[in-house]
Design a protein around this motif. Sequence first.
Motif, mmCIF file in Angstrom:
data_model
loop_
_atom_site.group_PDB
_atom_site.id
_atom_site.type_symbol
_atom_site.label_atom_id
_atom_site.label_comp_id
_atom_site.label_asym_id
_atom_site.label_seq_id
_atom_site.Cartn_x
_atom_site.Cartn_y
_atom_site.Cartn_z
ATOM 1 N N HIS A 34 -0.266 13.760 11.392
ATOM 2 C CA HIS A 34 -1.399 14.680 11.381
ATOM 3 C C HIS A 34 -2.237 14.452 10.122
ATOM 4 N N PRO A 35 -3.124 13.449 10.111
ATOM 5 C CA PRO A 35 -3.990 13.214 8.933
ATOM 6 C C PRO A 35 -4.857 14.428 8.651
ATOM 7 N N THR A 36 -5.065 14.723 7.352
ATOM 8 C CA THR A 36 -5.828 15.912 6.979
ATOM 9 C C THR A 36 -7.051 15.603 6.124
ATOM 10 N N GLY A 37 -7.359 14.323 5.896
ATOM 11 C CA GLY A 37 -8.546 13.975 5.119
ATOM 12 C C GLY A 37 -8.315 13.888 3.627
ATOM 13 N N ASP A 38 -7.062 14.076 3.179
ATOM 14 C CA ASP A 38 -6.754 13.967 1.749
ATOM 15 C C ASP A 38 -6.391 12.528 1.403
ATOM 16 N N LEU A 39 -6.053 12.298 0.126
ATOM 17 C CA LEU A 39 -5.793 10.937 -0.329
ATOM 18 C C LEU A 39 -4.523 10.362 0.287
ATOM 19 N N ILE A 40 -3.469 11.159 0.420
ATOM 20 C CA ILE A 40 -2.252 10.633 1.045
ATOM 21 C C ILE A 40 -2.533 10.192 2.468
ATOM 22 N N SER A 41 -3.291 10.982 3.223
ATOM 23 C CA SER A 41 -3.654 10.589 4.587
ATOM 24 C C SER A 41 -4.390 9.260 4.592
ATOM 25 N N ALA A 42 -5.343 9.111 3.674
ATOM 26 C CA ALA A 42 -6.118 7.873 3.623
ATOM 27 C C ALA A 42 -5.236 6.679 3.269
ATOM 28 N N LEU A 43 -4.281 6.870 2.376
ATOM 29 C CA LEU A 43 -3.435 5.766 1.939
ATOM 30 C C LEU A 43 -2.446 5.328 3.015
ATOM 31 N N VAL A 44 -1.893 6.263 3.770
ATOM 32 C CA VAL A 44 -0.887 5.896 4.774
ATOM 33 C C VAL A 44 -1.518 5.513 6.100
ATOM 34 N N CYS A 45 -2.807 5.814 6.265
ATOM 35 C CA CYS A 45 -3.513 5.422 7.485
ATOM 36 C C CYS A 45 -4.524 4.319 7.214
ATOM 37 N N ALA A 46 -4.509 3.752 6.011
ATOM 38 C CA ALA A 46 -5.478 2.713 5.648
ATOM 39 C C ALA A 46 -5.349 1.530 6.584
ATOM 40 N N ASP A 47 -6.455 0.858 6.797
ATOM 41 C CA ASP A 47 -6.461 -0.300 7.682
ATOM 42 C C ASP A 47 -7.170 -1.445 6.983
ATOM 43 N N LEU A 48 -6.537 -1.964 5.979
ATOM 44 C CA LEU A 48 -7.073 -3.110 5.252
ATOM 45 C C LEU A 48 -6.234 -4.315 5.639
ATOM 46 N N GLU A 49 -6.812 -5.204 6.447
ATOM 47 C CA GLU A 49 -6.094 -6.367 6.947
ATOM 48 C C GLU A 49 -4.823 -5.923 7.674
ATOM 49 N N GLY A 50 -4.949 -4.781 8.394
ATOM 50 C CA GLY A 50 -3.823 -4.279 9.162
ATOM 51 C C GLY A 50 -2.718 -3.656 8.343
ATOM 52 N N GLN A 51 -2.987 -3.294 7.079
ATOM 53 C CA GLN A 51 -1.930 -2.800 6.220
ATOM 54 C C GLN A 51 -2.266 -1.429 5.641
ATOM 55 N N ALA A 52 -1.234 -0.656 5.432
ATOM 56 C CA ALA A 52 -1.326 0.606 4.694
ATOM 57 C C ALA A 52 -0.176 0.598 3.693
ATOM 58 N N LEU A 53 -0.071 1.629 2.882
ATOM 59 C CA LEU A 53 1.023 1.703 1.922
ATOM 60 C C LEU A 53 2.311 2.107 2.633
ATOM 61 N N ASN A 54 3.397 1.345 2.397
ATOM 62 C CA ASN A 54 4.693 1.761 2.922
ATOM 63 C C ASN A 54 5.248 2.879 2.044
ATOM 64 N N TYR A 55 6.437 3.380 2.409
ATOM 65 C CA TYR A 55 6.906 4.583 1.702
ATOM 66 C C TYR A 55 7.227 4.299 0.242
ATOM 67 N N ARG A 56 7.743 3.085 -0.074
ATOM 68 C CA ARG A 56 8.019 2.779 -1.476
ATOM 69 C C ARG A 56 6.724 2.608 -2.273
ATOM 70 N N GLN A 57 5.738 1.930 -1.677
ATOM 71 C CA GLN A 57 4.454 1.741 -2.353
ATOM 72 C C GLN A 57 3.758 3.080 -2.564
ATOM 73 N N LEU A 58 3.790 3.937 -1.546
ATOM 74 C CA LEU A 58 3.175 5.254 -1.696
ATOM 75 C C LEU A 58 3.910 6.073 -2.753
ATOM 76 N N GLY A 59 5.234 6.021 -2.736
ATOM 77 C CA GLY A 59 6.003 6.764 -3.733
ATOM 78 C C GLY A 59 5.709 6.293 -5.139
ATOM 79 N N SER A 60 5.594 4.974 -5.302
ATOM 80 C CA SER A 60 5.299 4.422 -6.620
ATOM 81 C C SER A 60 3.905 4.832 -7.082
ATOM 82 N N PHE A 61 2.912 4.768 -6.178
ATOM 83 C CA PHE A 61 1.556 5.172 -6.551
ATOM 84 C C PHE A 61 1.488 6.666 -6.818
#
Length: 421
Positions: free
Chosen positions: A222-249
């Motif tokens: 359920h994306p809500t328009g915040d930064l976490i939503s944008a990071l985990v739903c990003a579509d840059l060359e078919g990639q978004a942040l995985n859980y370790r990358q998101l946790g680190s950021f």
Amino acid sequence: MTDPRHHPAPDLADPAFWKLPPAERLAGFARLREQPRPAYFVERGATGRRPERGFYALVRHADVLKASRLPQVFASAPGVTSPEPARWVRAVFGDSMVNLDGADHARLRRIVSQAFTPRLLAATELSIRELAVRIVDDMVAERPGEFVSAVASRMSFEVICAMLGVPDAYRRRIARQIDRASEHAGVSRGLGARLRSPGKGLRALARMQLTVARLRRERRRHPTGDLISALVCADLEGQALNYRQLGSFFSLLLVAGVETTRNAIAHALALLTGHPDQLALLVSDFERYADGAVDEIVRHSTPIIQFRRTVTARYTMSGHTFLPGDKVMLLYASANRDASVFDDPDAFDITRSPNPHLGYGGGGPHYCLGAHLARLEIKAILCELLTRPLVLRTLGAPELGTSNFDHRVRRQHFAFDVTKG
């Protein structure tokens, strides 16, 4: 300040140096800037029975700037802090973006930069102004006696949480985890603290990772328009942040973003009330002088004292040839007082122009992503504190942490009066 030529150079590897008052440390940096080439320091624990551990200190503005913009020579990997993160820690928690180079760093930075949409930034700027109003309203109503917890910490923490989209129910828990993760960043620890703090810090990071993993799952569904939503739903060359990358950021943004901005705001109160002429000038025309005041606060206080780099190729600079494997300390706190760049560098002058300080780094690929956000936060809270009918004053000097990494303000007692305007 004492003439640096009449005293021996300090030992930056000695914890006793970092326990000195700030003015004495700055005098030590000045003595190092007088030396013809970068000084080398052997760190504690290095003996003839072990490989020598040490680093070269870059203390001049030009050298820090050049090294910052040569990541192919002065690399951030395997870590910009000391001690460097262990391999198993990096495997479990993920590599922080500040510890990456080249394509790995560029890919993560592109994903994060893409998530900072104009819509998100506009909403964040509005929320910063609204939050500053609420914080000062609460300050006037509750009359706290300690500035860091009541104003500076709250401003920086709530802005980051709102931008990320951290629910209110999670915030108190995350605030405790941040405190535990960064509690022992200094160099004044006894043996017991040194033995306990790695476990405490890693447990705090692990709990933050679990919180982030939960938020990631929620936002993917359920994306809500915040930064976490944008990071985990990003579509840059078919990639978004995985859980370790998101946790680190997430950890980087919360710990680094909250701590550094909090410290800048806390130093701002002490600097402005300690320089009444500069305070009067800023209050006389806030919009005219505010941007210059923010930059001078960051230059003068330099919330991040230093970052480390590892040399990857033979390179000559300032009379010394660095070799692959050499460790280098980029001392922003020294570079920001370099008299060859700043006239009367120890003076606090909100009209200083130009002001090419390195408070957000020296440029290059690792220039602080949150620099614009930090400026907005500092300016917004100063606006509310200084353009209302309030008279603020500090009560004693700020209580500083003992650290060779960040210029932390632990507590700043203060008082204020509400005037008739």
